[in-house]
Each structure stands twice: as C-alpha cells, then as structure tokens.
Design a protein around this motif. Structure first.
Motif, PDB file in Angstrom:
ATOM      1  N   HIS A  10       0.814  -1.216   0.000  1.00  9.65           N
ATOM      2  CA  HIS A  10       0.000   0.000   0.000  1.00  9.65           C
ATOM      3  C   HIS A  10       0.848   1.266   0.000  1.00  9.65           C
ATOM      4  O   HIS A  10       0.505   2.252  -0.658  1.00  9.65           O
ATOM      5  CB  HIS A  10      -0.952  -0.009   1.196  1.00  9.65           C
ATOM      6  N   VAL A  11       1.955   1.236   0.723  1.00  3.20           N
ATOM      7  CA  VAL A  11       2.834   2.411   0.746  1.00  3.20           C
ATOM      8  C   VAL A  11       3.428   2.659  -0.639  1.00  3.20           C
ATOM      9  O   VAL A  11       3.439   3.791  -1.137  1.00  3.20           O
ATOM     10  CB  VAL A  11       3.940   2.240   1.806  1.00  3.20           C
ATOM     11  N   MET A  12       3.920   1.616  -1.294  1.00  2.00           N
ATOM     12  CA  MET A  12       4.488   1.785  -2.633  1.00  2.00           C
ATOM     13  C   MET A  12       3.435   2.286  -3.629  1.00  2.00           C
ATOM     14  O   MET A  12       3.700   3.158  -4.453  1.00  2.00           O
ATOM     15  CB  MET A  12       5.076   0.460  -3.133  1.00  2.00           C
ATOM     16  N   ARG A  13       2.251   1.734  -3.518  1.00  2.00           N
ATOM     17  CA  ARG A  13       1.179   2.133  -4.413  1.00  2.00           C
ATOM     18  C   ARG A  13       0.830   3.616  -4.222  1.00  2.00           C
ATOM     19  O   ARG A  13       0.634   4.364  -5.192  1.00  2.00           O
ATOM     20  CB  ARG A  13      -0.044   1.247  -4.129  1.00  2.00           C
ATOM     21  N   LEU A  14       0.787   4.040  -2.969  1.00  2.00           N
ATOM     22  CA  LEU A  14       0.454   5.432  -2.670  1.00  2.00           C
ATOM     23  C   LEU A  14       1.512   6.399  -3.176  1.00  2.00           C
ATOM     24  O   LEU A  14       1.187   7.506  -3.629  1.00  2.00           O
ATOM     25  CB  LEU A  14       0.243   5.603  -1.162  1.00  2.00           C
ATOM     26  N   PHE A  15       2.780   6.016  -3.108  1.00  2.00           N
ATOM     27  CA  PHE A  15       3.830   6.887  -3.650  1.00  2.00           C
ATOM     28  C   PHE A  15       3.564   7.204  -5.118  1.00  2.00           C
ATOM     29  O   PHE A  15       3.796   8.310  -5.595  1.00  2.00           O
ATOM     30  CB  PHE A  15       5.208   6.241  -3.489  1.00  2.00           C
ATOM     31  N   GLY A  16       3.084   6.212  -5.843  1.00  3.74           N
ATOM     32  CA  GLY A  16       2.757   6.440  -7.249  1.00  3.74           C
ATOM     33  C   GLY A  16       1.559   7.339  -7.425  1.00  3.74           C
ATOM     34  O   GLY A  16       1.596   8.294  -8.222  1.00  3.74           O
ATOM     35  N   TRP A  17       0.481   7.071  -6.680  1.00  2.00           N
ATOM     36  CA  TRP A  17      -0.726   7.895  -6.829  1.00  2.00           C
ATOM     37  C   TRP A  17      -0.497   9.326  -6.355  1.00  2.00           C
ATOM     38  O   TRP A  17      -1.166  10.252  -6.823  1.00  2.00           O
ATOM     39  CB  TRP A  17      -1.892   7.263  -6.068  1.00  2.00           C
TER      40      TRP A  17
ATOM     41  N   LEU B 268       6.199   3.561 -10.839  1.00  2.04           N
ATOM     42  CA  LEU B 268       7.280   4.099 -11.670  1.00  2.04           C
ATOM     43  C   LEU B 268       6.729   4.653 -12.983  1.00  2.04           C
ATOM     44  O   LEU B 268       7.204   5.672 -13.484  1.00  2.04           O
ATOM     45  CB  LEU B 268       8.323   3.010 -11.947  1.00  2.04           C
ATOM     46  N   GLY B 269       5.746   3.994 -13.535  1.00  2.00           N
ATOM     47  CA  GLY B 269       5.102   4.527 -14.728  1.00  2.00           C
ATOM     48  C   GLY B 269       4.439   5.857 -14.453  1.00  2.00           C
ATOM     49  O   GLY B 269       4.470   6.777 -15.279  1.00  2.00           O
ATOM     50  N   ARG B 270       3.849   5.991 -13.265  1.00  2.00           N
ATOM     51  CA  ARG B 270       3.187   7.235 -12.893  1.00  2.00           C
ATOM     52  C   ARG B 270       4.180   8.385 -12.735  1.00  2.00           C
ATOM     53  O   ARG B 270       3.876   9.522 -13.105  1.00  2.00           O
ATOM     54  CB  ARG B 270       2.450   7.031 -11.564  1.00  2.00           C
ATOM     55  N   LEU B 271       5.358   8.099 -12.198  1.00  2.00           N
ATOM     56  CA  LEU B 271       6.328   9.178 -11.953  1.00  2.00           C
ATOM     57  C   LEU B 271       6.874   9.762 -13.244  1.00  2.00           C
ATOM     58  O   LEU B 271       7.303  10.927 -13.274  1.00  2.00           O
ATOM     59  CB  LEU B 271       7.485   8.672 -11.083  1.00  2.00           C
ATOM     60  N   GLY B 272       6.906   8.966 -14.300  1.00  2.00           N
ATOM     61  CA  GLY B 272       7.258   9.501 -15.611  1.00  2.00           C
ATOM     62  C   GLY B 272       8.742   9.676 -15.880  1.00  2.00           C
ATOM     63  O   GLY B 272       9.115  10.363 -16.843  1.00  2.00           O
ATOM     64  N   LYS B 273       9.608   9.064 -15.101  1.00  2.00           N
ATOM     65  CA  LYS B 273      11.045   9.205 -15.317  1.00  2.00           C
ATOM     66  C   LYS B 273      11.521   8.173 -16.337  1.00  2.00           C
ATOM     67  O   LYS B 273      11.321   6.974 -16.158  1.00  2.00           O
ATOM     68  CB  LYS B 273      11.809   9.027 -14.004  1.00  2.00           C
ATOM     69  N   SER B 274      12.187   8.634 -17.367  1.00  2.00           N
ATOM     70  CA  SER B 274      12.640   7.717 -18.420  1.00  2.00           C
ATOM     71  C   SER B 274      13.689   6.727 -17.918  1.00  2.00           C
ATOM     72  O   SER B 274      13.871   5.664 -18.512  1.00  2.00           O
ATOM     73  CB  SER B 274      13.202   8.511 -19.604  1.00  2.00           C
TER      74      SER B 274
END
Length: 431
Positions: free
Chosen positions: A334-341, A373-379
């Motif tokens: 849940h913590v990892m998921r929230l970092f993305g959202w 990681l997809g959400r953060l958008g870093k190549s």
C-alpha cells in the motif's frame, strides 16, 4: 487447502517417516510428528504414503495424535494417493470434525480430476457417505458441498439445496455454486456476485473462489471492484478470462482488458468500498489502517490519504516505511502504491527496490512498484522495468507493459511472454 511446504525443517523422507512412526511420548517435541506428516507432501513415494496411512491408524485420542491424523489425511489428499482411499473413507465416521473435513476434502482431491489420466472413479456408496456428513452437526459444510460439486454428484442436489439459505454466507455461496455446477438452480448465481460486496472479507474471498469453480466469467467486471487484495482478484480474473476466451464466449479487448487494467492499477476509486468512517480520521489512524488484513479497510484508508492528506501523506508514508512497512508485505504494498498515486518523486529509489524485490511474500509490491514508476514519468525507469521482466510473474509483466507504455518505452522493447493475458496485452498495445 493450501499445500504448505515444511522444507525449512530440512527433513529427508527417511527422517520424516521415522519421526512419524515414533510414539509421541518418545519425542522431545510432540509437534515433530505433525511436521513430519506435513513434510511428506514433498515425497510422493509408496513408503511415504504407507507411513501416512499407518499414522492415521495409530491408536490414541489425545490432541497431538488427532492433529497428526488430520494432517496425514490432508497430505494424502495432496499426494492424490488412491491407495489410501479405504483408510480415508473410514475417517468420514471419525468423532473429530476436522478429521472428517480433511477426509472429505482429500477424497475430492483424489477423485475430483475427471479428465486426469489416473482418474479414480468412486462408487455411489462413498458419495452417499460424503453427502450424509451434511446431517452431522458442527462440520465445515462449505467443504462438503464444494467437494460434492467437484465430484459431480447430482444425486446430492436436493440435499444441498436447503443450504442456499444458510445463515453462513460462505456456505450459502458454496451451495449456490455447487448447484450451478450440477446443472440445477442456475438462476441463483447473481446472489454470489452480490456477496462480493459483503462486509465480511472471508465471505468476499469465498465468493471469488466459487465464481472460479463455476467458470462464471460474466462476473469479471464485478470481481474487479471487489474490495479484497489485488492478488485474489487477479487470480479470479485470470482463471475466468482464460476459460472464457478459450470458449470464445468473451473477448480480451471488451470483456477482460478494461477490468484487468483496473485491478493492476488498483486505485481506490475503482473499488466498491464496503466500509466507511463516521468522522474524518487522523492521518496516523489512516496510515495504521494500511496494515489491516481486510483490504476493504486498506482501500478506504488509501482513499482518505489521497483526498484528505495529499500534502502530509508522503512524509507519513516514509515514516511508516522506516517503522514497519518495509517488512510487512501488506503495508509495503500500500505504501508503494500510494507513492505512485501521490506522484512522489523522492520515492523513486524505493520504488525501484520494490520492483526488484524477489522475496515471495512481496510479489504484489513489485506490481505496485512498476505501476508507480510509470506514474512518476522518469525515463530512467524504462531500463529498470525491462530488466525486471524475466524475473516477474505474469501480473508483474502485465504491469510492466502498462508502465512502459506510459513512459514511451514499449516500442524499443522486444519483450515476449507465454502467458495468454500478457500476450493479449502486448498485441493490444502494439496494435
């Protein structure tokens, strides 16, 4: 019943058999025989089967011996040991309700694979003996009913039917599903779908299994919204989607992909919440709720953190990670998921670590890491995602495809998979 490995005890077959045949009073620890009976699940030999049969016959009604008898019956079921059927059948009359339950389940395992090359046919007498267990008080009626469905015993339908109205909804769901499998009372299946929103998490999980058992793929959309762990929903969708697609009754693009994507993303807004707060909780309370085993409560807490505490949440989540989330697999997810959202860029390294975490209990956290990681958008994450491909489950591979597509890294990859749902997603994204 889950097949649990006791390989951590490093017992060889010979050691396990010796322990199992040793009287309890001669052992330093009375649990050694239970461990031995469990360990023999790894050794499908005639000697192991015979040792388990002898353990069942060993006299003594003390608790330690009853526990060993229960486990021996269960292990024989996992081994699908047909030669043990006469012994297991006797256990249907045992005074211990758990031994009876395990005996019913084991018979279903041994004789329930109708299309297996070593299929065992049961005569009607033993099927009636199983059905008659429904008359005994204090039994696990869900297991009995499920087994009768697995064995396809249509003659039990009239005796199963009253259980559709059982107060215990896990039993009612099993009865509805079993009658559907037996070809009767097919109109009642929507009741199981409705129970996916029950307040009791065990009812929700049981209903998912019943939908799997019945190949009820028309419930995929509702399964995607069920407030249980992503793991349970993905297992159900995978089982039902593969069957439905093979039967050409549903298509990936219309009936599977939108809901599979939804569960892989796992945003709380796409889950039908069954709990609510009577007042806005503190951020401390919401973070603590991320450790609950009822994911319905976790999703409510996640929604609260995103909507009420978007600014304060990252610091609170980092503190939670340092405190105990890094070793609590539910909280970690849940913590990892929230970092993305929350689009929290400073969590990048933690998300990469989650993506590559190959400890078995953290499988779903790898999915959360990929989506975040997809959400953060870093190549920079493209190479990390591609390198995680070959060590991932189908769920992780599916999440990697979504993340790579978001990052524009899918066109430069040559990723391949044998899993039908991952193949379908690859074709969808590249088409």
């Amino acid at each position: 019943m889950k097949k649990t490995s006791f390989s951590i005890f490093h017992l060889t077959e010979e050691q396990a058999i010796t322990l199992l045949s040793t009287p309890t009073e001669q052992l330093e620890d009375p649990t050694d025989r239970y461990i031995a009976a469990s360990r023999l699940v790894e050794y499908p030999s005639e000697r192991a089967v015979e040792a388990l049969i002898q353990a069942i016959h060993q006299p003594g009604d003390d608790l330690d011996n009853r526990i060993v008898r229960r486990k021996s019956v269960e292990t024989l079921g996992h081994l699908r040991a047909a030669q043990a059927l006469p012994t297991i059948r006797v256990c249907l009359e045992d005074d211990d309700c758990y031994t009876v339950e395990n005996a019913v389940w084991a018979i279903g395992e041994i004789a329930g694979e109708e299309h297996a090359p070593d299929h065992v046919s049961l005569d009607e007498t033993i099927l009636e003996e199983i059905t008659n267990v429904l008359k005994r008080p204090g039994q696990n009626y869900r297991v009995i009913i499920q087994t009768l469905g697995k064995l396809g015993y249509k003659a039990a339908a009239d005796r199963i039917r009253p259980w559709m109205q059982a107060e215990d909804l896990m039993v009612a769901s099993a009865a509805i599903a079993t009658l559907y499998r037996l070809g009767t009372d097919i109109a009642a299946m929507p009741r199981i779908v409705e129970m996916l929103q029950d307040a009791n998490v065990n009812v929700r999980r049981s209903c998912l299994q019943d939908l799997i058992n019945t190949n009820y793929y028309s419930a995929i959309a509702q399964i995607a919204q069920c407030p249980v762990s992503m793991v349970f929903r993905l297992r159900a969708i995978q089982c039902l989607a593969v069957v439905g697609m093979q039967e050409r009754a549903i298509t990936f693009a219309e009936d599977v992909e939108p809901y599979l994507d939804q569960v892989i993303y796992d945003h709380p807004d796409t889950v039908e919440l069954v709990h609510e707060y009577d007042q806005t909780p503190t951020i401390e309370f919401a973070v603590n709720e991320l450790y609950e085993t009822d994911f319905g409560r976790c999703y409510l807490a996640t929604k609260t953190l995103l909507e009420v505490y978007p600014q304060e949440a990252p610091a609170a989540l980092l503190a939670a990670y340092e405190d105990k989330a890094h070793h609590d697999y539910g909280g970690y997810y849940h913590v990892m998921r929230l970092f993305g959202w929350l689009n929290y860029d400073p969590a990048y390294d933690l998300l990469v670590k989650a993506l590559h975490n190959q400890e078995s209990q953290f499988k779903k956290a790898r999915v959360a890491g990929a989506i975040a990681l997809g959400r953060l958008g870093k190549s920079d994450a493209i190479a990390e995602l591609q390198s995680a491909w070959n060590t991932g489950t189908w769920e992780l591979q599916y999440a990697i495809l979504i993340a790579l597509d978001q990052l524009g890294g899918l066109t430069q990859s040559s990723l391949q998979s044998e899993h039908p749902l991952v193949q379908a997603k690859l074709s969808s994204l590249k088409g």
